[in-house]
Design a protein around this motif. Structure first.
Motif, PDB file in Angstrom:
ATOM      1  N   VAL A 204      -4.386  -0.471   0.350  1.00  0.00           N
ATOM      2  CA  VAL A 204      -3.863   0.451  -0.789  1.00  0.00           C
ATOM      3  C   VAL A 204      -4.824   0.692  -1.844  1.00  0.00           C
ATOM      4  O   VAL A 204      -5.485  -0.033  -2.209  1.00  0.00           O
ATOM      5  N   ALA A 205      -4.833   2.052  -2.310  1.00  0.00           N
ATOM      6  CA  ALA A 205      -6.006   2.342  -3.278  1.00  0.00           C
ATOM      7  C   ALA A 205      -5.951   1.690  -4.593  1.00  0.00           C
ATOM      8  O   ALA A 205      -4.622   1.333  -4.638  1.00  0.00           O
ATOM      9  N   PRO A 206      -6.671   1.728  -5.353  1.00  0.00           N
ATOM     10  CA  PRO A 206      -6.691   0.971  -6.574  1.00  0.00           C
ATOM     11  C   PRO A 206      -5.667   1.497  -7.490  1.00  0.00           C
ATOM     12  O   PRO A 206      -4.929   0.737  -8.544  1.00  0.00           O
ATOM     13  N   THR A 207      -5.303   2.771  -7.509  1.00  0.00           N
ATOM     14  CA  THR A 207      -4.323   3.415  -8.298  1.00  0.00           C
ATOM     15  C   THR A 207      -3.082   3.756  -7.360  1.00  0.00           C
ATOM     16  O   THR A 207      -2.386   4.396  -7.793  1.00  0.00           O
ATOM     17  N   GLY A 208      -2.995   3.240  -6.394  1.00  0.00           N
ATOM     18  CA  GLY A 208      -1.828   3.568  -5.253  1.00  0.00           C
ATOM     19  C   GLY A 208      -0.712   2.649  -5.542  1.00  0.00           C
ATOM     20  O   GLY A 208      -0.888   1.467  -6.263  1.00  0.00           O
ATOM     21  N   ILE A 209       0.481   2.608  -4.635  1.00  0.00           N
ATOM     22  CA  ILE A 209       1.342   1.765  -4.810  1.00  0.00           C
ATOM     23  C   ILE A 209       1.982   1.307  -3.240  1.00  0.00           C
ATOM     24  O   ILE A 209       1.822   2.247  -2.338  1.00  0.00           O
ATOM     25  N   LEU A 210       2.443   0.180  -3.199  1.00  0.00           N
ATOM     26  CA  LEU A 210       2.975  -0.045  -1.975  1.00  0.00           C
ATOM     27  C   LEU A 210       4.529  -0.194  -2.274  1.00  0.00           C
ATOM     28  O   LEU A 210       5.305  -0.889  -3.272  1.00  0.00           O
ATOM     29  N   VAL A 211       5.405   0.591  -1.449  1.00  0.00           N
ATOM     30  CA  VAL A 211       6.996   0.641  -1.718  1.00  0.00           C
ATOM     31  C   VAL A 211       7.557  -0.261  -0.458  1.00  0.00           C
ATOM     32  O   VAL A 211       7.270   0.238   0.639  1.00  0.00           O
ATOM     33  N   CYS A 212       8.376  -1.129  -0.787  1.00  0.00           N
ATOM     34  CA  CYS A 212       8.899  -1.864   0.243  1.00  0.00           C
ATOM     35  C   CYS A 212      10.503  -1.725   0.071  1.00  0.00           C
ATOM     36  O   CYS A 212      11.062  -1.897  -1.025  1.00  0.00           O
ATOM     37  N   LEU A 213      11.202  -1.333   1.205  1.00  0.00           N
ATOM     38  CA  LEU A 213      12.601  -1.398   1.277  1.00  0.00           C
ATOM     39  C   LEU A 213      12.945  -2.991   1.788  1.00  0.00           C
ATOM     40  O   LEU A 213      12.960  -2.880   3.121  1.00  0.00           O
ATOM     41  N   GLU A 214      13.187  -3.914   1.153  1.00  0.00           N
ATOM     42  CA  GLU A 214      13.493  -4.969   1.663  1.00  0.00           C
ATOM     43  C   GLU A 214      14.827  -5.271   2.313  1.00  0.00           C
ATOM     44  O   GLU A 214      15.900  -4.943   1.676  1.00  0.00           O
TER      45      GLU A 214
END
Length: 268
Positions: free
Chosen positions: A185-195
């Motif tokens: 993930v880039a420093p300004t990025g996000i990780l999106v998880c559908l749990e």
């Protein structure tokens, strides 16, 4: 009264019974080769991800003069890859099976030319040209596939999406999943998880493995994710990520309806 006969494990669980960590990739590849990918195929992109992308643009920071870049590890047939590209992302799909990767290439190529309605939410089809798609056959935990990123000048992803990737991994692999996510993930990025699955007992055998509380344990607390009961989510987040959004999606796949959760994480 006689004890009831226990229900036999499902095909997916049986297939992975007694397979070591080193045998996991081969196990998934053999299912692709025998055309048994219907065991996890949802036949459409994630409605929850579509709604998030179309409503949460403020959480995404595009590079100056460039497109947002996304990664879908364990991309399957490429449903979410095509959908993200149709929303303007340059997208990389990673699939451990060479056959699976080719199926994803074929699907995304068709979809970008003549997209189906299920790729879009209430906002309708976005204007503008679709982003670029690259499908890579590779192991998420082995860094050789990152050579393609270097050649393309990609230094980190603005968005990484995980749905049924973490729940497919042996519990002992969860800490490494979190470490790799933090690297990608880039420093300004996000990780999106559908749990998912949130309804399954944490002690029950997978795949899919129950994940209720696992994301928080790995990402917010920096632990190994191997838990037997859901712990309290404290306000202290000392792990590799900070959770910035958490909600129950109005739309999701039928199998997770009412229990799926969307979590969004920023690296820290």
């Amino acid at each position: 009264m006689a004890n009831p006969v226990p229900e036999p494990p499902g095909r997916l669980i049986s297939h992975f019974t007694d397979r070591s960590r080193a045998e996991q990739s081969g196990g998934w590849d053999s299912l692709w080769e025998s055309d048994e990918n219907d065991l996890w195929d949802r036949r459409m992109p994630s409605p929850a991800l579509i709604d998030f992308i179309e409503s949460k643009q403020d959480l995404l920071q595009a590079p100056s003069g460039g497109r947002l870049c996304a990664l879908v590890p364990g991309c399957g047939k490429g449903y979410d890859v095509a959908m993200l590209a149709l929303h303007g992302f340059d997208v990389y799909g990673l699939e451990v099976s060479a056959k699976g990767a080719q199926i994803a290439r074929d699907y995304t190529a068709r979809e970008l030319v003549e997209p189906q309605d299920y790729n879009f939410g209430s906002n309708g089809q976005p204007s503008g040209q679709p982003g670029r798609v690259r499908i890579i056959a590779g192991d998420f935990f082995v860094r050789d596939w990152e050579q393609t990123l270097a050649q393309d000048g990609v230094e980190g992803f603005d968005l990484i999406y995980d749905y049924t990737f973490l729940c497919a991994l042996l519990p002992e692999m969860r800490r490494d999943w979190g470490r790799r996510m933090r690297e990608l993930v880039a420093p300004t990025g996000i990780l999106v998880c559908l749990e998912f699955p949130m309804y399954k007992d944490l002690k029950a055998v997978g795949p899919p493995w129950g994940l209720n509380g696992v994301h928080w344990n790995i990402l917010a607390e920096g632990k190994d994710g191997v838990i037997e009961e859901t712990g309290e989510e404290t306000g202290t987040q000392n792990g590799p990520f900070k959770r910035i959004v958490y909600f129950k999606p109005p739309r999701t796949y039928e199998v997770g309806r009412g229990t799926d959760m969307v979590s969004v994480w920023k690296p820290q």
